[in-house]
Design a protein around this motif. Structure first.
Motif, PDB file in Angstrom:
ATOM      1  N   GLU A  13       0.818  -1.205   0.000  1.00  0.00           N
ATOM      2  CA  GLU A  13       0.000   0.000   0.000  1.00  0.00           C
ATOM      3  C   GLU A  13       0.854   1.257   0.000  1.00  0.00           C
ATOM      4  OE1 GLU A  13      -2.669  -0.377   3.285  1.00  0.00           O
ATOM      5  OE2 GLU A  13      -3.348  -2.337   2.661  1.00  0.00           O
ATOM      6  N   ASN A  16       1.803   4.780  -2.926  1.00  0.00           N
ATOM      7  CA  ASN A  16       0.884   5.904  -3.079  1.00  0.00           C
ATOM      8  C   ASN A  16       1.588   7.081  -3.719  1.00  0.00           C
ATOM      9  OD1 ASN A  16       2.583   6.679  -1.106  1.00  0.00           O
ATOM     10  ND2 ASN A  16       1.025   7.182   0.433  1.00  0.00           N
ATOM     11  N   ILE A 437      -4.697   8.811  -5.781  1.00  0.00           N
ATOM     12  CA  ILE A 437      -5.623   8.071  -4.913  1.00  0.00           C
ATOM     13  C   ILE A 437      -4.876   7.855  -3.601  1.00  0.00           C
ATOM     14  CG2 ILE A 437      -7.091   6.046  -4.695  1.00  0.00           C
ATOM     15  CD1 ILE A 437      -6.750   5.604  -7.704  1.00  0.00           C
ATOM     16  N   VAL A 440      -2.797   4.665  -2.109  1.00  0.00           N
ATOM     17  CA  VAL A 440      -2.858   3.398  -2.851  1.00  0.00           C
ATOM     18  C   VAL A 440      -2.566   3.504  -4.341  1.00  0.00           C
ATOM     19  CG1 VAL A 440      -4.378   2.176  -1.261  1.00  0.00           C
ATOM     20  CG2 VAL A 440      -5.365   3.672  -3.021  1.00  0.00           C
ATOM     21  N   GLY A 441      -2.398   4.710  -4.914  1.00  0.00           N
ATOM     22  CA  GLY A 441      -2.096   4.759  -6.335  1.00  0.00           C
ATOM     23  C   GLY A 441      -2.406   6.094  -6.981  1.00  0.00           C
ATOM     24  N   GLU A 443      -4.456   7.941 -10.773  1.00  0.00           N
ATOM     25  CA  GLU A 443      -5.407   7.680 -11.852  1.00  0.00           C
ATOM     26  C   GLU A 443      -5.477   8.874 -12.795  1.00  0.00           C
ATOM     27  OE1 GLU A 443      -9.356   7.250 -10.321  1.00  0.00           O
ATOM     28  OE2 GLU A 443      -9.220   9.042  -9.065  1.00  0.00           O
ATOM     29  N   LYS A 452      -6.113   3.450 -14.016  1.00  0.00           N
ATOM     30  CA  LYS A 452      -5.583   3.538 -12.654  1.00  0.00           C
ATOM     31  C   LYS A 452      -4.354   2.636 -12.536  1.00  0.00           C
ATOM     32  CE  LYS A 452     -10.157   4.236 -10.569  1.00  0.00           C
ATOM     33  NZ  LYS A 452     -11.197   3.651  -9.685  1.00  0.00           N
ATOM     34  N   VAL A 454      -2.419   1.060  -9.403  1.00  0.00           N
ATOM     35  CA  VAL A 454      -2.679   0.949  -7.962  1.00  0.00           C
ATOM     36  C   VAL A 454      -1.829  -0.141  -7.313  1.00  0.00           C
ATOM     37  CG1 VAL A 454      -5.034   1.797  -8.207  1.00  0.00           C
ATOM     38  CG2 VAL A 454      -4.584  -0.655  -8.375  1.00  0.00           C
ATOM     39  N   SER A 455      -1.783  -0.069  -5.986  1.00  0.00           N
ATOM     40  CA  SER A 455      -1.017  -1.029  -5.202  1.00  0.00           C
ATOM     41  C   SER A 455      -1.881  -2.239  -4.856  1.00  0.00           C
ATOM     42  CB  SER A 455      -0.542  -0.366  -3.913  1.00  0.00           C
ATOM     43  OG  SER A 455      -1.644  -0.167  -3.044  1.00  0.00           O
ATOM     44  N   TYR A 458      -4.943  -1.462  -2.705  1.00  0.00           N
ATOM     45  CA  TYR A 458      -6.171  -1.032  -3.387  1.00  0.00           C
ATOM     46  C   TYR A 458      -6.987  -2.242  -3.825  1.00  0.00           C
ATOM     47  CZ  TYR A 458      -9.173   1.255  -6.859  1.00  0.00           C
ATOM     48  OH  TYR A 458     -10.261   1.703  -7.572  1.00  0.00           O
ATOM     49  N   GLN A 461      -8.667  -3.642  -0.730  1.00  0.00           N
ATOM     50  CA  GLN A 461      -9.739  -2.768  -0.247  1.00  0.00           C
ATOM     51  C   GLN A 461     -10.993  -2.870  -1.102  1.00  0.00           C
ATOM     52  OE1 GLN A 461      -8.223   1.250  -0.050  1.00  0.00           O
ATOM     53  NE2 GLN A 461      -6.513   0.669   1.315  1.00  0.00           N
ATOM     54  N   ASN A 462     -10.795  -3.062  -2.395  1.00  0.00           N
ATOM     55  CA  ASN A 462     -11.936  -3.099  -3.315  1.00  0.00           C
ATOM     56  C   ASN A 462     -12.322  -4.521  -3.715  1.00  0.00           C
ATOM     57  OD1 ASN A 462     -12.535  -0.077  -4.228  1.00  0.00           O
ATOM     58  ND2 ASN A 462     -10.311  -0.313  -3.990  1.00  0.00           N
TER      59      ASN A 462
END
Length: 681
Positions: A13, A16, A437, A440-441, A443, A452, A454-455, A458, A461-462
């Motif tokens: 994470e 970022n 974001i 976490v990343g 976009e 995007k 992302v790590s 992310y 989390q999603n």
């Protein structure tokens, strides 16, 4: 230099793009060496001019050449010329010998002073009636060769400094300083202060060391580092004074003034190294010291023996002079200077800057090499190692989308992705609506599509599912993994790691071929360290070692009875470099810890370590060979000169003794030149 890297799955994470913690001589009376080069050079050529008639008018030389150029009064002319050579050319050695005797440390100067004094006064005695042969030619050639030896020596230890000083002289005298109003003004470099902002246009040289605060370009550092390819530089990158800006305009913030600059540091380092006495110089001086005692003892013994057997004063003196002449240090005086001169030239050819000759000479006995990881075995910057597609997009498209978004980021991961795309010749699309974001990343919209980068955090989390086989394998190798999401659908994954230098594997193989251990000492985490070690064949790994603990580890490894070389980028490694038997700084940037390294690899190539070991061994071998020949032949020559074979009709005159001595000089000179055939093994 290594910072702690965290690559556990749930710690990704940190991608970022906001707080990721990856970072990556002789004493010679204290004269200036340049002045001494000039002094010995001038004396050499003057003595050479005077020596030509001395040699040509010598009866022995004429006899050898089969000519007769004698005329009335020629002996007195030769005596007059020789008197000048003795006092003008021989004075540095006479004075040096006096100083050595005054300090009760007879050495090379004492031996030379004694030899030329005996040749001069004996020959003068013959001129004024003593029964014997004049050996003025021996006096002249001895002084000439000694002057040549000292000229070579002074020149060899000052060449590196001269080369660097000439580089410093190429630095611009003026620069364009940016004023508070945003305008530029032309100022002298000496008037610039730390913190000033300078504008450097394409084609101009960097006035001073500093940091780029605006712009990006390709910078040519070849004259400083030997790196033939221009280096890409952008905001926050360091630049070295004297390097050339090839492309875009740069605004740099001055960090170091002229006297504190990289080049000035190197020049001071080389000057300091000139005062570091080589162990082989010590050996040479010790050999000269003992040769002086041997010559003196043998001469006195010879005189006493011949007098005791009733040979007469003339014969006793001739035998004694022959002994003293044959121990004249022609060869010894050139043994070390010639080898060191050739060795210095070869070191420069192989990109080695030798700070301390004793440590360089010790390098031939190395049992283990300790490597820092980041910046030494690796490039010190992220590179893409793997790409996986989870969609219809191919690898190049995945990379192109990621590069387009990362263009707005200054994170090391972004640089790795952008560089890979550039190397593949990909042109990232147009980016709009860029956004970070948090945690976490990042976009943005690329050519109308939502993208995007992302790590793994992310993804968790999603609750985005993916085939985690490669992800787990990459994580175990200590790689950083980012995911690409296009139009809210998982498109691919990109794995990055600190790139291993191409030369590292070959270096480790060559070390193993020599039965030298390869050890890694790094502040990085165990996963990353073990992955790199496995890839290139490192024998032992010490990971997560703090900078202040590295020196302790070096001491610990040395306690196993190993002669150790420490190789690092010279920043956090400085204490360890100083603690090792041989400290080798890899890299010629502004932070190569010149005060702690014994040898600097100018081209930043670990493979050059092999040149150190090979050249050290060959140099020492040649020095020993020359010293053995220059001194050891006396075991046979002195008894012959003393007349041990006289009962069988074999008697050496002082002149013949001088010829034998000169032959040893030729052999030593040829042997030193054979070092030019050196190649890295």
């Amino acid at each position: 230099m290594d910072a702690h890297h965290n690559h556990d799955n749930n710690e990704h994470e940190t991608h970022n793009h906001e707080g990721h913690n990856d970072s990556h001589a002789h004493g010679h009376g204290g004269h200036d060496h340049g002045d001494m080069v000039t002094e010995f050079r001038n004396k050499f050529f003057v003595v050479l001019i005077f020596s030509i008639p001395i040699v040509l008018l010598s009866p022995m030389i004429q006899q050898f050449m089969g000519v007769d150029w004698r005329f009335d009064g020629d002996t007195y002319i030769v005596a007059a010329l020789s008197t000048f050579v003795f006092f003008y050319g021989g004075w540095p050695f006479i004075k040096g010998g006096f100083d050595e005797l005054k300090g009760r440390e007879p050495g090379m100067m004492t031996l030379i002073g004694m030899a030329i004094s005996i040749a001069f006064f004996y020959s003068m005695a013959v001129v004024f009636g003593f029964d014997g042969e004049v050996i003025f030619w021996e006096l002249a050639t001895l002084v000439l060769i000694m002057l040549l030896g000292h000229w070579i020596e002074m020149r060899s230890i000052s060449n590196a400094s001269k080369a660097l000083e000439s580089l410093a002289s190429l630095m611009p005298d003026s620069a364009s300083r940016i004023t508070s109003s945003g305008d530029t003004e032309e100022v002298q470099v000496d008037d610039i202060r730390a913190g000033d902002l300078l504008l450097v246009k394409p084609g101009e040289k960097m006035p001073l060391d500093g940091k780029i605060v605006k712009g990006q370009s390709q910078v040519d550092e070849s004259m400083l580092t030997g790196e033939s390819v221009p280096v890409a530089k952008s905001v926050n990158d360091e630049v070295i004074g004297g390097s050339i800006n090839r492309e875009g305009s740069l605004t740099i913030e001055v960090e170091k003034l002229r006297d504190e600059s990289y080049l000035s540091q190197v020049i001071e380092m080389v000057k300091a190294s000139q005062e570091t006495k080589s162990k082989t110089q010590d050996i040479t001086n010790k050999a000269a010291k003992w040769l002086f005692y041997i010559a003196l003892g043998a001469g006195i013994t010879t005189f006493i023996v011949w007098m005791s057997i009733g040979a007469g004063m003339n014969t006793a003196i001739q035998r004694t002079v022959t002994v003293m002449v044959i121990t004249c240090p022609h060869a010894l005086g050139l043994a070390a200077p010639l080898v060191i001169s050739v060795s210095t030239a070869l070191a420069a050819k192989y990109g080695l800057l030798i700070r301390k000759r004793p440590q360089f000479e010790k390098a031939r006995n190395i049992d283990a090499v300790i490597f820092d990881k980041t910046g030494t075995l690796t490039e010190g910057e992220f590179g893409v190692t793997d790409i996986q597609s989870f969609s219809a997009l191919d690898e190049d498209t995945i990379l192109s989308y990621a590069a387009a978004v990362e263009n707005e980021s200054e994170h090391p991961i972004a640089a790795g992705i952008i560089n890979e795309a550039s190397e593949r010749g990909l042109k990232p699309g147009s980016l709009t609506d860029f956004n970070s974001i948090t945690g976490v990343g990042i976009e943005g919209d690329v050519d109308g599509r939502s993208v995007k980068v992302v790590s793994p955090g992310y993804m968790d989390q999603n609750d985005i599912q993916f085939n985690d086989h490669n992800f787990n394998r990459w994580s175990d190798q200590g790689k950083t993994v980012v995911f690409l999401i296009v139009d809210e659908a998982l498109a691919g994954a990109i794995a990055l790691t600190d790139k291993i230098k191409e030369s590292s594997r070959q270096t480790i193989e060559q070390l193993h071929d020599r039965n030298i251990k390869a050890i890694m000492l790094t502040g990085d985490n165990h996963k990353v360290a073990n992955y790199v070690a496995k890839e290139i064949g490192i024998d032992e790994v010490y990971a997560e070692v703090l900078p202040d603990q590295k020196a302790e580890k070096v001491t610990e490894i040395k306690s196993r009875g190993l002669v150790v070389a420490m190789t690092g980028d010279g920043i956090n490694d400085a204490p360890a470099l100083a603690k090792a038997d041989v400290g080798i700084a890899v890299g010629a940037g502004t932070d190569i810890a010149m005060d702690s390294a014994d040898i600097v690899l100018v081209n930043s190539n670990p493979k050059d370590i092999m040149a150190i070991f090979s050249l050290s061994r060959r140099t020492f071998s040649k020095l020993v060979q020359n010293l053995i020949w220059a001194s050891g032949y006396n075991i046979f020559a002195i008894p012959l000169a003393a007349g041990v074979l006289a009962p069988w009709g074999i008697v050496l005159s002082p002149a013949v003794g001088a010829v034998l001595m000169s032959l040893s000089t030729v052999i030593v000179a040829i042997n030193a030149q054979l070092l030019h055939r050196f190649e890295v093994e």
